[in-house]
Design an enzyme around this catalytic site. Structure first.
Site, PDB file in Angstrom:
ATOM      1  N   GLU A 177     120.712  34.990  -4.690  1.00 19.85           N
ATOM      2  CA  GLU A 177     120.185  35.794  -3.589  1.00 19.85           C
ATOM      3  C   GLU A 177     120.080  37.283  -3.941  1.00 19.85           C
ATOM      4  O   GLU A 177     120.030  38.133  -3.070  1.00 19.85           O
ATOM      5  CB  GLU A 177     121.051  35.603  -2.344  1.00 19.85           C
ATOM      6  CG  GLU A 177     121.116  34.150  -1.881  1.00 19.85           C
ATOM      7  CD  GLU A 177     122.137  33.923  -0.787  1.00 19.85           C
ATOM      8  OE1 GLU A 177     121.889  34.326   0.348  1.00 19.85           O
ATOM      9  OE2 GLU A 177     123.194  33.332  -1.088  1.00 19.85           O
TER      10      GLU A 177
ATOM     11  N   SER B  24     121.108  31.414   2.451  1.00 19.87           N
ATOM     12  CA  SER B  24     119.656  31.599   2.396  1.00 19.87           C
ATOM     13  C   SER B  24     118.881  30.293   2.333  1.00 19.87           C
ATOM     14  O   SER B  24     117.715  30.277   1.946  1.00 19.87           O
ATOM     15  CB  SER B  24     119.254  32.497   1.211  1.00 19.87           C
ATOM     16  OG  SER B  24     119.631  33.830   1.446  1.00 19.87           O
TER      17      SER B  24
ATOM     18  N   SER C   1     115.341  39.679   8.703  1.00 21.98           N
ATOM     19  CA  SER C   1     116.688  39.176   8.941  1.00 21.98           C
ATOM     20  C   SER C   1     117.044  39.182  10.420  1.00 21.98           C
ATOM     21  O   SER C   1     116.462  39.938  11.214  1.00 21.98           O
ATOM     22  CB  SER C   1     117.719  40.000   8.155  1.00 21.98           C
ATOM     23  OG  SER C   1     117.567  39.801   6.769  1.00 21.98           O
TER      24      SER C   1
END
Length: 317
Positions: A17, A153, A288
């Protein structure tokens, strides 16, 4: 701010990530700069610890995703340096990072979470893959969700809608972690609730509803424009929204978290929330969920982050 502070934002690292983490870090730096906080972005590499010793900041904000930022190891090192940081301590991070352990704690606290089994790759092979997978389907039924026991994720995660799809899903999962978490798939609304504590106790921000175009909130759906629609606040009745908020705060507290977290849930067709996992280092990118929740609450991201920084400084380690 009560006094001038210098903040170090850690982002990047070596996890899968990394790119998302760098985007989060830049967003945090921009937000804190806008709030008038002197902020520097730095990678978590071999230069980090000598820099902390030579020129320590007042506090650290961890924008690292994956193991480095979420498994507690970096937090433990920061503790060794007596360095204040935003977020939970190392022990709580380790607990939340390991999904099977976290789910066990949540269930003991009376918080609903889907039935599951955790399968290390070695045991999976030693006991016979076919027999194990057949029993999983018999016990948990289908559909199922398969995902790494430690990870984020949506990497390595997939929905299994028939028993024939399970072997491939396990192989894909083991590419990202040595242990797979297989849990009963709960249908309903995909909801994320961010929890923040600015000194008056943990408070749930407005829930965010996630509607991926292809039905699965995987890595591409999270970070590719146009693949997901978000509703902030979520399209929930007032009663269900209040219940979801209470469950999120309860999960945050059951895991011993502090400052901020993001609780991922499914709200089933009867309005019942089921906690999937809890993230101690929520993403801060333009897509996000925590920044969306902050905006839905009518708050400014920089103001919230600077408040968390001040709290960390007052607390020390």
């Amino acid at each position: 701010m009560s006094r001038d502070l210098r903040v170090l934002v850690l982002a990047g690292g070596l996890s899968y990530e990394r790119d998302v983490s760098l985007r989060s870090g830049r967003r945090v730096v921009d937000a804190l700069h806008a709030a008038g906080v002197q902020t520097e972005l730095r990678d978590a590499d071999v230069a980090l610890l000598p820099g902390l010793r030579a020129d320590p900041p007042d506090a650290v904000v961890i924008a690292l995703h994956g193991a480095t930022g979420e498994d507690g190891s970096l937090r433990g090192v920061l503790d060794l340096f007596d360095m204040p940081y935003v977020g939970c301590d190392a022990r709580a991070a380790r607990l939340a990072w390991d999904k099977p352990s976290a789910k066990a704690v949540l269930r003991e606290a009376g918080i609903r979470t889907p039935d599951w089994v955790a399968l290390p790759h070695d045991r999976f092979s030693e006991l016979g893959a076919v027999a194990v997978l057949d029993r999983i389907v018999e016990r948990l039924g289908v559909p199922l969700m398969v995902k790494p026991a430690q990870g984020g994720s949506g990497l390595g995660a997939s929905v299994v809608r028939s028993g024939t799809e399970l072997p491939a899903a396990m192989v894909g999962c083991f590419a990202y972690d040595s242990t797979a978490l297989v849990e009963r798939y709960v249908t309903g609304a995909d909801i994320a609730v961010s929890v923040v504590d600015l000194g008056e106790g943990p408070t749930a921000l407005p829930a965010v509803e996630i509607v991926p175009r292809d039905g699965v909130y995987d890595y591409a759906a999270r970070y590719t424009a146009g693949l997901t629609t978000w509703h902030a606040p979520a399209r929930l009745s007032p009663a269900v929204a209040a219940d979801v908020a209470a469950v999120a705060v309860a999960a945050h507290e059951a895991l011993g978290l502090r400052d901020l977290s993001r609780v991922d849930l499914i709200v089933d067709p009867d309005g019942v929330p089921h906690v999937l996992e809890v993230n101690v280092s929520p993403g801060m990118t333009e897509t996000s969920l925590l920044p969306l929740a902050v905006a839905a609450a009518g708050l400014d991201l920089g103001t919230v982050l600077s408040g968390l920084v001040e709290r960390a400084v007052r607390r020390g380690i």
